[in-house]
Design an enzyme around this catalytic site. Sequence first.
Site, PDB file in Angstrom:
ATOM      1  N   CYS A 141       0.872  -1.168   0.000  1.00  0.00           N
ATOM      2  CA  CYS A 141       0.000   0.000   0.000  1.00  0.00           C
ATOM      3  C   CYS A 141       0.912   1.222   0.000  1.00  0.00           C
ATOM      4  O   CYS A 141       1.797   1.343   0.856  1.00  0.00           O
ATOM      5  CB  CYS A 141      -0.897  -0.014   1.239  1.00  0.00           C
ATOM      6  N   CYS A 176      -1.212 -10.582  -7.264  1.00  0.00           N
ATOM      7  CA  CYS A 176      -1.507 -11.722  -6.398  1.00  0.00           C
ATOM      8  C   CYS A 176      -1.452 -11.193  -4.963  1.00  0.00           C
ATOM      9  O   CYS A 176      -0.371 -10.937  -4.431  1.00  0.00           O
ATOM     10  CB  CYS A 176      -0.454 -12.794  -6.659  1.00  0.00           C
TER      11      CYS A 176
END
Length: 139
Positions: A107, A130
């Site tokens: 993030c 993924c």
Amino acid sequence: MKLARDGNPPPPRRVERDDAAWRERLTPEQYRITRQKGTERAHSSSMCALFEPGRYHCVCCGTALFDADSKFRSGSGWPSFHRPLAPGVVAYHQDDSHGMRRVETTCNVCDAHLGHVFPDGPEPSGLRYCINAAALVKA
């Protein structure tokens, strides 16, 4: 690999907490995966089979990272997407661990480990993000 090598775009905002605050906010599994770069067991989450409309947010800071319209069945055992929701919400880092070269995704707002991105996804991007289900919250 280019972003991992040359630098990431600036995040839309920053969220920073000390380790004690992350431990208090997250479950032990979420903490292990997002703050210690862990990986959940393949096929351990029902989120892999969830294909309802909505957005997937960072479990740590709440940033919207992926939309359900970019989710696909990869068969990998982890939720897979072919693109992030917006530029700048996901950061890329070269990962040479475990004897292989990969691109780690985090993030970009709070540095939570999300998973990895691979060049074997569907069009239009050709990428497969993924992502550990424990790093996401569906909204």
